[in-house]
Write a protein that holds these residues in place. Structure first.
Motif, PDB file in Angstrom:
ATOM      1  N   VAL A   8     -27.428 -49.149   3.631  1.00  0.00           N
ATOM      2  CA  VAL A   8     -26.848 -49.900   4.675  1.00  0.00           C
ATOM      3  C   VAL A   8     -26.676 -51.161   4.422  1.00  0.00           C
ATOM      4  O   VAL A   8     -27.768 -51.865   4.063  1.00  0.00           O
TER       5      VAL A   8
ATOM      6  N   ILE B 273     -21.876 -48.213   5.885  1.00  0.00           N
ATOM      7  CA  ILE B 273     -22.919 -47.334   5.058  1.00  0.00           C
ATOM      8  C   ILE B 273     -22.573 -47.010   3.720  1.00  0.00           C
ATOM      9  O   ILE B 273     -21.271 -46.654   3.297  1.00  0.00           O
TER      10      ILE B 273
ATOM     11  N   ILE C 200     -17.469 -45.953   4.968  1.00  0.00           N
ATOM     12  CA  ILE C 200     -18.357 -45.833   3.986  1.00  0.00           C
ATOM     13  C   ILE C 200     -17.926 -46.054   2.518  1.00  0.00           C
ATOM     14  O   ILE C 200     -16.951 -45.693   2.215  1.00  0.00           O
TER      15      ILE C 200
ATOM     16  N   ASN D 213     -25.935 -39.148   0.691  1.00  0.00           N
ATOM     17  CA  ASN D 213     -26.770 -40.169   1.258  1.00  0.00           C
ATOM     18  C   ASN D 213     -27.850 -40.511   0.248  1.00  0.00           C
ATOM     19  O   ASN D 213     -28.431 -39.473  -0.463  1.00  0.00           O
TER      20      ASN D 213
END
Length: 408
Positions: free
Chosen positions: A16, A35, A120, A73
């Motif tokens: 982040v 993100i 994102i 992620n």
């Protein structure tokens, strides 16, 4: 990177980040939190030619079944490129050399089940596929399919990702890379008639330098791919070492042919020093690959540090970029912008490789410095050759830049 989209050079940081630190102007609110994810761009060359078309592997998303690249992620304790490789294995069932230097990044909005729509940023890492698994973690949830560059760019929904995919390969430059002689191009542009053609036949030959550059680049790409397989270890190490040796022998033949052609050619497409400087830098790269393979064979190395694998992945991608650059030299004035993009990435990757090299050496010193000094010496020898390979690719970039400056 090329204009036309929002994709840009990615800077892997924390999952982040404050958007305003790295991408000012893309968000209206400088305090917006975005993100960051990672993704792999799995690719393969369809054929052995230096300008062979590149295919991209896409997978379907689990819920909407649209075509995407493997992403997710960042894993805890994993470097970004290693996390991207893990996503490619789990989502697409492919293994290969993943370059630690990101190709770029793209942005999309992800709607969550609670109704929130979050922005994102995704850093994209090229992954040269050398193994496709028949079964993998999410094989029952996704489909995978190989696309041409154009098809893949059209299949994904995110405009930024589409632009990033289009920028990956040399397909749009093939027209510019047609085998048009220098004198023929001058005649066509100036509309000189048959008399010029008659005069052209009286002039000494201009040499087949472009064909030789491309043939040498082909050996570079093949040797780099063999290096990528070599550092994965396993029972086929000897075969990969032998292939690298054979490719280096082929490259030496091409190198000598270029030097002979320079001496016997009256008209050359570039300055003679530029021709010998470029082919010399390319030959240095494959010579160091051969030296690295020789050290691995001599010391019977079978297990490789993650940093060695990362540097080799950079070498694989650097060779791919050289392979794309060579046909573009046929028309420097038209392709100068793209050539600069390629050389800029080569220089950036060399800086990244230097950092990885330092980390790898330090880890080895901490592991073996107080005990088994021989293991440290062997590791240092291999790191030395890997660093020299990447340095040689940076030299190739500088030689190309010099040609572009002189002829664009």
């Amino acid at each position: 990177m090329r204009g036309g989209g929002r994709f840009r050079v990615a800077r892997p940081e924390n999952p982040v980040i404050k958007l305003s630190r790295f991408a000012p102007g893309l968000a209206r609110d400088p305090g917006v939190i975005v993100i960051r994810q990672i993704a792999a761009l799995p690719y393969r060359n369809e054929g052995s030619a230096v300008d062979a078309p590149v295919s991209i592997l896409l997978v379907t998303s689990r819920e909407t079944k649209r075509w995407v690249i493997p992403k997710g992620n960042m894993g805890v304790g994993l470097d970004p490129h290693a996390a991207a490789a893990q996503e490619a294995e789990e989502e697409a069932g492919v293994l290969g050399a993943v370059c630690p230097t990101p190709l770029g990044s793209y942005r999309y909005r992800k709607r969550r089940r609670n109704g929130a729509s979050l922005m994102i940023d995704v850093d994209v890492f090229p992954l040269a596929v050398n193994n496709e698994l028949t079964e993998w973690k999410e094989s029952g949830q996704r489909q995978r399919k190989w696309f041409t560059l154009a098809e893949a760019a059209n299949a994904v929904e995110e405009p930024d990702l589409s632009d990033l995919i289009r920028s990956f390969g040399p397909s749009e430059f093939k027209i510019a890379a047609r085998r048009t002689g220098m004198l023929h191009a001058v005649a066509k542009k100036s509309r000189v008639g048959p008399m010029f053609a008659w005069f052209q036949r009286l002039l000494p030959k201009t040499g087949n330098f472009f064909e030789l550059f491309e043939a040498h680049a082909k050996t570079l790409v093949a040797a780099a791919d063999a290096m990528g397989r070599l550092v994965q270890g396993g029972p086929s190490i000897k075969d990969h070492i032998r292939e690298i040796t054979e490719r280096e022998n082929d490259a030496d033949d091409i190198f000598r042919e270029v030097l002979h052609t320079v001496r016997r050619t009256f008209l050359t497409p570039f300055d003679r020093s530029a021709i010998t400087g470029l082919i010399g830098a390319m030959d240095d790269a494959i010579d160091e690959m051969h030296a690295a393979a020789g050290a691995i064979d001599l010391y019977e190395v079978e297990v490789f540090d993650s940093e060695m694998k990362d540097m080799t992945a950079i070498i694989v991608d650097a060779a791919r970029l050289c392979g794309e650059a060579m046909p573009l030299l046929r028309d420097v004035s038209r392709n100068g912008s793209r050539l600069h993009e390629l050389t800029e990435r080569l220089v950036r990757m060399e800086g990244h490789a230097d950092e990885i090299h330092s980390v790898g050496l330090k880890k080895n010193f901490e592991r073996h410095g107080g005990g088994d000094a021989m293991k440290f010496i062997v590791a240092r020898e291999i790191y030395k050759h890997l660093e020299r390979i990447v340095d040689a690719f940076e030299d190739v970039a500088h030689e190309i830049d010099s040609i572009v400056i002189d002829h664009s």
